[in-house]
Design an enzyme around this catalytic site. Structure first.
Site, mmCIF file in Angstrom:
data_model
loop_
_atom_site.group_PDB
_atom_site.id
_atom_site.type_symbol
_atom_site.label_atom_id
_atom_site.label_comp_id
_atom_site.label_asym_id
_atom_site.label_seq_id
_atom_site.Cartn_x
_atom_site.Cartn_y
_atom_site.Cartn_z
ATOM 1 N N ARG A 205 85.045 125.906 13.245
ATOM 2 C CA ARG A 205 85.009 124.476 12.914
ATOM 3 C C ARG A 205 84.863 124.283 11.405
ATOM 4 N NH1 ARG A 205 80.713 120.825 16.054
ATOM 5 N NH2 ARG A 205 79.270 121.941 14.679
ATOM 6 N N LYS A 307 82.990 117.959 10.294
ATOM 7 C CA LYS A 307 81.549 117.780 10.057
ATOM 8 C C LYS A 307 81.283 117.654 8.560
ATOM 9 C CE LYS A 307 77.432 119.225 12.542
ATOM 10 N NZ LYS A 307 77.199 117.927 13.157
ATOM 11 N N GLU A 343 81.091 108.074 19.754
ATOM 12 C CA GLU A 343 79.933 108.974 19.837
ATOM 13 C C GLU A 343 78.688 108.297 19.311
ATOM 14 O OE1 GLU A 343 81.729 111.938 16.794
ATOM 15 O OE2 GLU A 343 79.580 112.129 16.511
#
Ligand code: COI
Length: 461
Positions: A205, A307, A343
């Site tokens: 990621r 992220k 989210e």
């Protein structure tokens, strides 16, 4: 606070210290520092460029998602002509280099980190109240630091005492937010083994995020090696079995100075760790969420699916407002139609209706959580039907059960959701059966209490 007198940059005598953003989840920093870099005539002990710093459309979304999947497949390869293939650490530096994933899973052995701190001694921290840990920053012994120049190679990573980083006030991460972070956990088992949960997923990621943020990534093996070093060097801080975990926070930040908007000329990869307990106040008690329908967390074509550090500060405003009204956190809707669930500030969301599990599909605006992915896979292996699809907020309100997932929150039941003037309660405020089953199945694997049939665990020794 930084004071500006005429041409002088003067720092107060009181030693600046870093802001603890690690407390009870996404939270406002305790100290905010204003830095005023001046190029010209700074006549203090600080040089001009150095200061001590204490601390889319549906198609576009699909393309972004496809790109992400492609990047994951490429894993440790070069991602951009500007960032040629990076060398892995040398054999001497890197005990596990060349091992394939399967053998890495069996055991990663470390010499360097183990000698830094020989203690497996929980006793050395006998003053610690392991039963009352929340999710707050507790500085530990060591951090791992590695540097790389744009287009260059990563230098040798090293462990150093946990402390402040010295970077230019013109660092791209400070001025333009060129930075990414990761989060994973290490667990201590009853038989004194140290387990990591799916660290390769974090490595991959980070590679995908680095591509989106125009940063050099580091090979999967180097990431795993760094995690191993950071955990073993701080082994004594891993809570006793069942009392929490060691949260591992890798950061990839543009530390080189820039004035015009450009990628940083230098990058720093850092890993620090902190022992943690439950994320939300009240442990695993069901949380109360408020749906936010004015502010959005991410938009199509943006960076919601990686992220990056910049995704988190903007949620503080709504989160603080919601907390002030007694809610635990905020649930975001999509930025286009303002009706599909995305989210929560710090975690993904799932709903259960008639024993069928659904979670919003990844379309570039939602973080591809590793716990989210694991719960999708685990629920499937437990016999549930699981769908990744658009979830209308009205469907969520009509669900039998709702729960959140994330590295920090693990699996946390939702007790109520408030949307505009409606407040819907789930399970009479009790923990739902599905959330409970999946929480137990997941944590039993993570903590080494159940056989790891999924091949998710990496053991350190
Ligand atoms: C995590 O769950 O690891 C995260 O990074 C969320 C963070 C806001 C604590």
């Amino acid at each position: 606070m930084t004071l500006l007198y005429g041409n002088r940059l003067t720092l107060p005598k009181k030693q600046l210290h870093e802001s603890a953003v690690f407390s009870g989840g996404v939270a406002a920093a305790k100290d905010v520092i204003l830095l005023l870099p001046m190029c010209g005539s700074v006549s203090s002990s600080l040089s001009c460029n150095q200061a001590r710093l204490a601390t889319v459309s549906g198609t576009q979304q699909q393309q972004q998602q496809q790109q992400y999947q492609g990047l994951l497949r490429k894993s440790s390869s070069s991602l951009d002509a500007r960032f040629p293939p990076l060398r892995s650490l040398s054999d001497e530096e890197h005990g596990s280099r060349g091992q394939n994933q399967a053998s890495r899973r069996q055991a990663i052995s470390s010499s360097e980190a183990a000698t830094v701190h020989s203690a497996s001694d929980i006793d050395a921290l006998s003053g610690i109240d392991w039963d009352n840990f929340g999710f707050g920053l507790r500085p530990t012994d060591f951090m791992y630091v590695m540097k790389c120049t744009l287009g260059g190679e990563w230098g040798k990573g090293k462990l150093q005492p946990f402390g402040n980083l010295e970077i230019s006030p013109a660092a791209a991460v400070l001025n333009y937010g060129q930075g990414l972070f990761e989060g994973l956990k290490a667990y201590r088992t009853e038989d004194e083994r140290i387990l990591l949960f799916r660290p390769e997923e974090n490595a991959m990621r980070l590679i995908a995020g680095a591509d989106r943020m125009s940063m050099p990534s580091l090979p999967v093996d180097s990431f795993l090696h760094a995690v191993e070093q950071a955990v073993l060097a701080n082994k004594r801080w891993i809570p006793p079995p069942g009392k929490g975990s060691l949260y591992i926070r890798p950061l990839l930040i543009g530390t080189g100075g820039v004035l015009g908007l450009n990628p940083a000329p230098e990058y720093t990869f850092v890993i620090y760790v902190s022992p943690v307990g439950c994320y939300f106040k009240g442990g695993l008690a069901p949380i109360d969420l408020q749906v936010e329908s004015f502010y959005h967390r991410a938009g199509p074509g943006g960076t919601g699916g990686v992220k990056t550090i910049g995704n988190y500060a903007p949620v503080l405003k709504t989160q603080l407002k919601a907390k002030g009204k007694g809610y635990s956190d905020v649930l975001y809707l999509d930025a286009v139609e303002n009706k599909y669930v995305e989210e929560v500030s710090s975690c993904n969301i799932f709903m259960v209706k008639d024993n069928v599990i659904s979670t919003p599909e990844l379309k570039g605006t939602i973080l591809p959580g590793i716990t989210r992915k694991s719960i999708v896979e685990l629920a499937g292996s437990c016999g549930y039907e699981v769908f990744e699809r658009p979830v209308d907020v009205e469907e969520l309100l009509a669900a039998d059960e709702v729960f959140c997932t994330g590295t920090a929150v693990v699996v946390n039941p939702v007790g109520s959701i408030t949307y505009e003037s409606r407040r819907i309660k789930y399970n009479g405020g009790e923990v739902g059966e599905v959330a409970k089953e999946l929480y137990e199945a997941l944590t039993n694997i993570q903590m080494g209490r159940a056989e790891d049939k999924m091949g998710w665990i990496v053991e350190l020794n």
